[in-house]
Design a protein around this motif. Structure first.
Motif, PDB file in Angstrom:
ATOM      1  N   VAL A  11    -107.613  84.046 -21.174  1.00  0.00           N
ATOM      2  CA  VAL A  11    -107.982  85.274 -21.872  1.00  0.00           C
ATOM      3  C   VAL A  11    -106.678  85.997 -22.168  1.00  0.00           C
ATOM      4  O   VAL A  11    -105.917  86.313 -21.258  1.00  0.00           O
ATOM      5  CB  VAL A  11    -108.927  86.142 -21.009  1.00  0.00           C
ATOM      6  CG1 VAL A  11    -109.217  87.466 -21.705  1.00  0.00           C
ATOM      7  CG2 VAL A  11    -110.216  85.385 -20.719  1.00  0.00           C
ATOM      8  N   THR A  12    -106.420  86.216 -23.451  1.00  0.00           N
ATOM      9  CA  THR A  12    -105.144  86.816 -23.843  1.00  0.00           C
ATOM     10  C   THR A  12    -105.285  88.263 -24.275  1.00  0.00           C
ATOM     11  O   THR A  12    -104.277  88.933 -24.486  1.00  0.00           O
ATOM     12  CB  THR A  12    -104.472  86.007 -24.968  1.00  0.00           C
ATOM     13  OG1 THR A  12    -105.352  85.961 -26.093  1.00  0.00           O
ATOM     14  CG2 THR A  12    -104.155  84.597 -24.497  1.00  0.00           C
TER      15      THR A  12
ATOM     16  N   LEU B 155    -117.505  84.517 -18.999  1.00  0.00           N
ATOM     17  CA  LEU B 155    -117.162  85.720 -19.758  1.00  0.00           C
ATOM     18  C   LEU B 155    -118.424  86.416 -20.269  1.00  0.00           C
ATOM     19  O   LEU B 155    -118.543  87.645 -20.180  1.00  0.00           O
ATOM     20  CB  LEU B 155    -116.235  85.372 -20.921  1.00  0.00           C
ATOM     21  CG  LEU B 155    -114.822  84.949 -20.534  1.00  0.00           C
ATOM     22  CD1 LEU B 155    -114.068  84.417 -21.747  1.00  0.00           C
ATOM     23  CD2 LEU B 155    -114.060  86.105 -19.891  1.00  0.00           C
TER      24      LEU B 155
ATOM     25  N   VAL C  50    -109.829  84.691 -26.464  1.00  0.00           N
ATOM     26  CA  VAL C  50    -109.662  83.555 -25.569  1.00  0.00           C
ATOM     27  C   VAL C  50    -108.817  82.509 -26.294  1.00  0.00           C
ATOM     28  O   VAL C  50    -109.155  82.096 -27.408  1.00  0.00           O
ATOM     29  CB  VAL C  50    -111.031  82.940 -25.192  1.00  0.00           C
ATOM     30  CG1 VAL C  50    -110.853  81.760 -24.260  1.00  0.00           C
ATOM     31  CG2 VAL C  50    -111.940  83.995 -24.581  1.00  0.00           C
TER      32      VAL C  50
ATOM     33  N   LEU D 250    -116.772  87.379 -28.523  1.00  0.00           N
ATOM     34  CA  LEU D 250    -115.636  86.513 -28.202  1.00  0.00           C
ATOM     35  C   LEU D 250    -114.952  86.022 -29.463  1.00  0.00           C
ATOM     36  O   LEU D 250    -115.614  85.632 -30.437  1.00  0.00           O
ATOM     37  CB  LEU D 250    -116.112  85.312 -27.384  1.00  0.00           C
ATOM     38  CG  LEU D 250    -116.853  85.634 -26.084  1.00  0.00           C
ATOM     39  CD1 LEU D 250    -117.443  84.366 -25.484  1.00  0.00           C
ATOM     40  CD2 LEU D 250    -115.915  86.306 -25.096  1.00  0.00           C
TER      41      LEU D 250
ATOM     42  N   ARG E  22    -118.985  90.272 -21.587  1.00  0.00           N
ATOM     43  CA  ARG E  22    -118.092  90.146 -22.755  1.00  0.00           C
ATOM     44  C   ARG E  22    -118.815  89.317 -23.806  1.00  0.00           C
ATOM     45  O   ARG E  22    -118.685  88.095 -23.850  1.00  0.00           O
ATOM     46  CB  ARG E  22    -116.781  89.498 -22.338  1.00  0.00           C
ATOM     47  CG  ARG E  22    -116.047  90.292 -21.290  1.00  0.00           C
ATOM     48  CD  ARG E  22    -114.783  89.610 -20.904  1.00  0.00           C
ATOM     49  NE  ARG E  22    -114.196  90.194 -19.712  1.00  0.00           N
ATOM     50  CZ  ARG E  22    -113.012  89.853 -19.249  1.00  0.00           C
ATOM     51  NH1 ARG E  22    -112.287  88.943 -19.867  1.00  0.00           N
ATOM     52  NH2 ARG E  22    -112.552  90.421 -18.168  1.00  0.00           N
TER      53      ARG E  22
ATOM     54  N   GLU F  98    -120.170  88.200 -17.588  1.00  0.00           N
ATOM     55  CA  GLU F  98    -119.462  89.432 -17.227  1.00  0.00           C
ATOM     56  C   GLU F  98    -119.687  90.554 -18.245  1.00  0.00           C
ATOM     57  O   GLU F  98    -119.158  91.649 -18.083  1.00  0.00           O
ATOM     58  CB  GLU F  98    -117.959  89.164 -17.121  1.00  0.00           C
ATOM     59  CG  GLU F  98    -117.569  88.264 -15.974  1.00  0.00           C
ATOM     60  CD  GLU F  98    -116.115  87.824 -16.035  1.00  0.00           C
ATOM     61  OE1 GLU F  98    -115.387  88.207 -16.980  1.00  0.00           O
ATOM     62  OE2 GLU F  98    -115.702  87.062 -15.138  1.00  0.00           O
TER      63      GLU F  98
ATOM     64  N   GLU G 290    -113.856  93.287 -28.459  1.00  0.00           N
ATOM     65  CA  GLU G 290    -113.756  91.827 -28.427  1.00  0.00           C
ATOM     66  C   GLU G 290    -112.905  91.340 -27.258  1.00  0.00           C
ATOM     67  O   GLU G 290    -112.047  92.055 -26.768  1.00  0.00           O
ATOM     68  CB  GLU G 290    -113.098  91.294 -29.713  1.00  0.00           C
ATOM     69  CG  GLU G 290    -113.882  91.519 -30.963  1.00  0.00           C
ATOM     70  CD  GLU G 290    -113.167  90.994 -32.192  1.00  0.00           C
ATOM     71  OE1 GLU G 290    -113.867  90.531 -33.092  1.00  0.00           O
ATOM     72  OE2 GLU G 290    -111.919  91.064 -32.268  1.00  0.00           O
ATOM     73  N   THR G 291    -113.164  90.092 -26.901  1.00  0.00           N
ATOM     74  CA  THR G 291    -112.335  89.399 -25.923  1.00  0.00           C
ATOM     75  C   THR G 291    -111.711  88.202 -26.622  1.00  0.00           C
ATOM     76  O   THR G 291    -112.426  87.398 -27.225  1.00  0.00           O
ATOM     77  CB  THR G 291    -113.180  88.931 -24.718  1.00  0.00           C
ATOM     78  OG1 THR G 291    -113.735  90.081 -24.085  1.00  0.00           O
ATOM     79  CG2 THR G 291    -112.341  88.162 -23.717  1.00  0.00           C
TER      80      THR G 291
ATOM     81  N   THR H 296    -108.316  91.765 -24.242  1.00  0.00           N
ATOM     82  CA  THR H 296    -109.661  92.323 -24.123  1.00  0.00           C
ATOM     83  C   THR H 296    -109.623  93.755 -24.604  1.00  0.00           C
ATOM     84  O   THR H 296    -108.755  94.524 -24.213  1.00  0.00           O
ATOM     85  CB  THR H 296    -110.145  92.274 -22.658  1.00  0.00           C
ATOM     86  OG1 THR H 296    -110.154  90.924 -22.227  1.00  0.00           O
ATOM     87  CG2 THR H 296    -111.541  92.837 -22.517  1.00  0.00           C
ATOM     88  N   SER H 297    -110.558  94.080 -25.460  1.00  0.00           N
ATOM     89  CA  SER H 297    -110.732  95.458 -25.899  1.00  0.00           C
ATOM     90  C   SER H 297    -112.209  95.793 -25.736  1.00  0.00           C
ATOM     91  O   SER H 297    -113.000  94.940 -25.331  1.00  0.00           O
ATOM     92  CB  SER H 297    -110.304  95.612 -27.367  1.00  0.00           C
ATOM     93  OG  SER H 297    -111.226  94.962 -28.214  1.00  0.00           O
TER      94      SER H 297
END
Length: 101
Positions: A6-7, A37, A16, A45, A42, A40, A13-14, A9-10
């Motif tokens: 995971v680079t 994800l 990956v 994606l 999220r 959790e 959006e997440t 997260t806002s």
């Protein structure tokens, strides 16, 4: 071998990042990570597949299944910067538009 991280997260959006091989082994790893994800919370994606060097039907299946699960949770899954290998598999399967915004 596949590498997934995971680079970003806002609230919206997440991101990956996936690199390496989306074969039988790699696709199982990817599916498990994306499922976690989504579990959790999220649900939106963006999967950067620019570094994927090989993708077979199992890799495609993992992406389709994860997208369906995200959509079921009123989310989304789109692909960012598909590598030529991923574009080819999507094109053959007629699924290119499924992963666009």
């Amino acid at each position: 071998m596949v590498r997934i991280r995971v680079t970003g997260t806002s609230a919206a959006e997440t991101l990956v990042e996936v690199t390496g091989l989306l074969d039988v082994t790699g696709s199982g790893t990817l599916l498990a990570k994306l499922d976690r994800l989504i579990d959790e919370g999220r649900h939106h994606l963006v999967v950067d597949v620019s570094g994927v060097t090989f993708c077979d039907s199992s890799g495609l299946s993992a992406l389709v299944r994860s997208r369906a699960r995200a959509v079921q949770m009123t989310g989304s899954l789109r692909l960012a910067s598909p590598s030529p290998q991923v574009r080819r598999v999507l094109s053959i399967a007629g699924l290119t538009r499924m992963f666009e915004r």
